[in-house]
Design a protein around this motif. Structure first.
Motif, mmCIF file in Angstrom:
data_model
loop_
_atom_site.group_PDB
_atom_site.id
_atom_site.type_symbol
_atom_site.label_atom_id
_atom_site.label_comp_id
_atom_site.label_asym_id
_atom_site.label_seq_id
_atom_site.Cartn_x
_atom_site.Cartn_y
_atom_site.Cartn_z
ATOM 1 N N ALA A 1 10.747 71.494 -28.766
ATOM 2 C CA ALA A 1 10.767 71.033 -30.157
ATOM 3 C C ALA A 1 11.058 72.197 -31.092
ATOM 4 O O ALA A 1 11.771 72.046 -32.087
ATOM 5 N N ILE A 2 10.514 73.394 -30.767
ATOM 6 C CA ILE A 2 10.739 74.548 -31.635
ATOM 7 C C ILE A 2 12.168 75.069 -31.475
ATOM 8 O O ILE A 2 12.849 75.337 -32.450
ATOM 9 N N PHE A 3 12.630 75.180 -30.228
ATOM 10 C CA PHE A 3 13.958 75.755 -29.987
ATOM 11 C C PHE A 3 15.086 74.813 -30.386
ATOM 12 O O PHE A 3 16.021 75.178 -31.067
ATOM 13 N N PHE A 4 15.025 73.600 -29.853
ATOM 14 C CA PHE A 4 16.181 72.714 -29.999
ATOM 15 C C PHE A 4 15.891 71.514 -30.889
ATOM 16 O O PHE A 4 16.741 70.657 -31.066
ATOM 17 N N GLN A 5 14.648 71.387 -31.386
ATOM 18 C CA GLN A 5 14.247 70.195 -32.140
ATOM 19 C C GLN A 5 14.439 68.909 -31.334
ATOM 20 O O GLN A 5 14.713 67.856 -31.884
ATOM 21 N N LEU B 1 7.043 66.498 -33.204
ATOM 22 C CA LEU B 1 5.657 66.975 -33.204
ATOM 23 C C LEU B 1 4.673 65.843 -32.994
ATOM 24 O O LEU B 1 3.752 65.956 -32.188
ATOM 25 N N PHE C 1 10.239 75.256 -17.268
ATOM 26 C CA PHE C 1 11.112 75.151 -18.443
ATOM 27 C C PHE C 1 12.538 75.520 -18.043
ATOM 28 O O PHE C 1 13.498 74.865 -18.435
ATOM 29 N N VAL C 2 12.650 76.575 -17.223
ATOM 30 C CA VAL C 2 13.972 77.000 -16.760
ATOM 31 C C VAL C 2 14.624 75.893 -15.928
ATOM 32 O O VAL C 2 15.829 75.672 -16.015
ATOM 33 N N LEU D 1 3.028 69.986 -21.877
ATOM 34 C CA LEU D 1 2.847 70.008 -23.337
ATOM 35 C C LEU D 1 3.522 71.242 -23.942
ATOM 36 O O LEU D 1 4.255 71.147 -24.940
ATOM 37 N N ILE D 2 3.278 72.392 -23.312
ATOM 38 C CA ILE D 2 3.868 73.642 -23.823
ATOM 39 C C ILE D 2 5.392 73.595 -23.728
ATOM 40 O O ILE D 2 6.106 73.961 -24.666
ATOM 41 N N LEU E 1 6.687 71.418 -26.423
ATOM 42 C CA LEU E 1 6.522 72.051 -27.739
ATOM 43 C C LEU E 1 7.612 73.103 -27.944
ATOM 44 O O LEU E 1 8.224 73.195 -29.013
ATOM 45 N N LEU E 2 7.868 73.888 -26.875
ATOM 46 C CA LEU E 2 8.914 74.907 -26.984
ATOM 47 C C LEU E 2 10.279 74.253 -27.213
ATOM 48 O O LEU E 2 11.086 74.760 -27.996
ATOM 49 N N THR F 1 4.829 77.543 -15.872
ATOM 50 C CA THR F 1 5.299 76.765 -17.023
ATOM 51 C C THR F 1 6.687 77.236 -17.435
ATOM 52 O O THR F 1 7.602 76.431 -17.656
ATOM 53 N N ALA F 2 6.833 78.558 -17.518
ATOM 54 C CA ALA F 2 8.131 79.117 -17.893
ATOM 55 C C ALA F 2 9.189 78.738 -16.866
ATOM 56 O O ALA F 2 10.319 78.372 -17.213
#
Lengths: 248, 201
Positions: free
Chosen positions: B89-93, B97, B47-48, B82-83, B86-87, B43-44
């Motif tokens: 959304a938290i980091f960059f908006q 949600l 993301f990268v 999903l994760i 979500l990340l 997942t990480a």
């Protein structure tokens, strides 16, 4: 870029439990996202702005994020008035749709409201706290595990990828629009995958050695305080009144 | 590939949320505690991938690699995506949600589709593997952009033209993702063939 710059602070919102903020954020964003009324969304914008002020975040990075999101709304302002609906008015040489303008305005308001509230509610918690909050809210243990661990390793893996690209640059690799570039990027990312796959089994073994049985214990336990409950009640009432405002 | 908050209608939001709920449930059920670390790190890694920009003419484009995620993770692509969202959304908006369910569906459903369509051929040798890898990389953004267009168009008839633009804008991405996914799979099959069988268990 991913420095969680809003997590550190001393404001009321930084002190609240992530659980409460998560609940409020989901409820508030849901109400705003489906709202069709300008009054309700404008009232929401005022609430979100108030929350944002309370969080006392650095203004310039926050404004940069708002500007970034509004880049997308500019795209709506360009396309919707020209393409949306039937009803049009002539403005100069252009036929503009009033419904399209209205919709673009509503979406712009919503986007900014939601962004401000998310910065105030979500970005003031660390990802670790949000992960544990997901677990505390009984959403899913495994999901919270995935969130916590993928977050933990994003930076490590990104560094690893950057090291590979640095090595490629030292060997005179210059990216361009050609097959050679895409092959190189594919191989570099493939190598990153292999490395993180092998890393994951090492971490797993290390955790088993330390007695991992599927449970994670948060380092800073956030107990619900009086303050959390008051905030929860106030925020839910305020958001609830937005629904009423919409029905009137 | 994000739909912003506040654009979709409640019905579409609920539908997206429901698909994501079921998909994530199925995906999580397949991950036991012996594999959860592997899925977390992948997942990480994916993301990268979204931080990697490859040049395209005068500009550049960032990778998504949804097809590859599907091939490697199968149903676990749902929780992984999903994760990742979500990340973001938290980091960059980015995204949001409430729209998270719809955005996850848009990306994860084609990924799982690629798993069922092309996975078999990945395990064979030679040209079939190459073609399947390219097809997974190509079809995943194609289907995603179609789903996104569908979500927009069913939310509001007025978005029809915007929806068509969305699909058109994704065509370069489809070709590049196809090519890069093909090279990644070829690389993995040579360097660490075991890697390509982890989705099974």
């Amino acid at each position: 870029m991913m420095d969680e710059r809003f997590t550190h602070g001393n404001s009321l919102l930084h002190k609240l439990s992530a659980k409460v903020k998560l609940v409020v954020a989901v409820f508030f964003v849901a109400v705003i996202a489906v709202s069709q009324s300008f009054t309700a969304v404008t009232a929401g914008l005022v609430l979100a702005a108030a929350l944002f002020m309370t969080a006392r975040l650095d203004l310039s990075p926050a404004m940069k994020r708002l500007a970034g999101a509004n880049f997308f709304t500019i795209f709506l302002w360009i396309t919707l008035p020209l393409t949306y609906g039937e009803q049009t008015t002539a403005v100069g040489p252009l036929q503009l749709s009033l419904d399209g303008l209205r919709l673009a305005a509503l979406i712009t308001l919503k986007t900014n409201t939601i962004l401000l509230s998310l910065m105030a509610l979500l970005s003031t918690s660390s990802v670790a706290n949000i992960g544990h909050a997901l677990k505390a809210l009984h959403i899913s243990d495994r999901l919270s595990f995935l969130l916590l661990f993928s977050y933990r390793y994003i930076f490590v893996i990104h560094q690893e990828y950057l090291r590979l690209t640095r090595a490629a640059r030292l060997r005179c690799f210059v990216p361009g629009t050609n097959l050679h570039t895409y092959r190189t990027v594919g191989y570099l990312f493939g190598m990153t995958l292999v490395k993180s796959w092998n890393r994951s089994s090492r971490i797993h073994q290390a955790m088993l050695l330390r007695g991992f049985d599927g449970k994670l214990i948060p380092m800073d336990q956030q107990a619900m305080t009086y303050r959390d409950i008051v905030f929860l009640l106030v925020a839910l009432t305020a958001t609830g009144s937005l629904i009423l405002l919409q029905l009137l | 590939m994000h739909i912003s908050e506040g654009v979709l209608s409640p019905a579409v939001l609920v539908a997206g949320g429901a698909v994501t709920f079921v998909g994530t449930g199925l995906g999580l059920k397949r991950i036991d505690y012996d594999h959860i670390m592997t899925v977390s790190l992948l997942t990480a890694t994916f993301f990268v991938a979204s931080l990697i920009h490859v040049p395209l003419g005068p500009g550049n484009i960032h990778l998504v690699l949804g097809g590859l995620m599907g091939l490697v993770l199968g149903w676990s692509a749902f929780p992984a995506i999903l994760i990742a969202l979500l990340l973001q959304a938290i980091f960059f908006q980015y995204g949001g949600l409430v729209v998270l369910g719809a955005n996850t569906t848009v990306m994860a459903l084609p990924a799982v589709g690629c798993y069922y369509l092309f996975r078999k051929w990945i395990e064979t040798n030679g040209n079939k593997r190459k073609m399947a890898a390219f097809a997974a990389g190509f079809f995943s953004p194609l289907l995603s952009s179609l789903l996104m267009a569908l979500a927009l168009a069913t939310s509001d008839q007025g978005f029809l033209q915007t929806a068509q633009l969305v699909v058109a804008a994704h065509i370069p991405l489809m070709i590049i993702e196809g090519v890069i996914t093909m090279f990644i799979i070829l690389f993995l099959s040579r360097v660490q063939p075991e890697f390509l069988s982890i989705g099974k268990s």
